[in-house]
Motif scaffolding. Structure first.
Motif: not given
Length: 193
Positions: A55-72, A75-80
């Protein structure tokens, strides 16, 4: 009769919880992990970009002060394709990643340093204008500007940083305002001139 009403209420409560739990099922995938350098030190502010290739859908996030990231809500499947980048490190790219419902492994990413030679930068300036932001009002402008309230606010309103003699977001009482060397502050706050 009271016993039948209590049984009916219990059945209704059980049905409500059953129906609400069936509507609360998970329908999207998520991606989480930790970003560190090759020595294991955490990387704060690393940019994680996830692209759903069909689909070309792009989402971006940054890692927090513990180096952890989470993206919710992915879509199920892929490829990503997943790209992780941080200043001073080589980008880490993963292709053909497929995501499942609620069962995705945590990504532990290790970025390698990007060693490059920096070139010399020379900054030159010409002209006599000040670099910092400000407004200069000359004697010609002072003589020709209309003064509505015969106050200093008639002149200071010309600068965009001014808000009723308040500069830089502070209260006007915290500014030391002098006119020809004489203090013109109203520290008690009876007026704003």
């Amino acid at each position: 009769m009271l016993k039948r009403i209590l049984v009916f209420v219990q059945v209704v409560v059980v049905l409500i919880f059953t129906v609400s739990s069936t509507f609360a099922q998970e329908t999207t995938a998520f991606l989480n992990g930790r970003v560190a350098d090759s020595k294991g030190a955490i990387l704060t502010g690393a940019i994680i970009t996830v692209k759903h290739e069909p689909t070309g859908y792009v989402t971006t996030t940054t890692s927090n002060n513990k180096g952890i990231f989470y993206i919710s809500n992915l879509r199920v499947g892929g490829p990503y394709s997943i790209k992780v980048s941080s200043l001073g490190f080589k980008d880490e790219v993963m292709n053909d990643v497929n995501l499942n419902l609620g069962n995705n492994p945590e990504l532990d990413l290790s970025l390698k340093p990007n060693v490059t030679d920096l070139k010399e930068v020379t900054v030159t300036s010409t002209g006599k204008r000040p670099i910092a932001g400000g407004t200069t009002i000359g004697s010609r402008q002072l003589a020709s500007l209309p003064t509505l309230g015969r106050s200093l606010g008639d002149y200071t309103r010309l600068t965009p940083q001014s808000n009723n003699n308040s500069y830089g977001g502070s209260n006007f009482r915290y500014n030391n305002l002098t006119i020809d060397g004489a203090i013109n502050n109203d520290a008690i706050g009876f007026s704003n001139s």
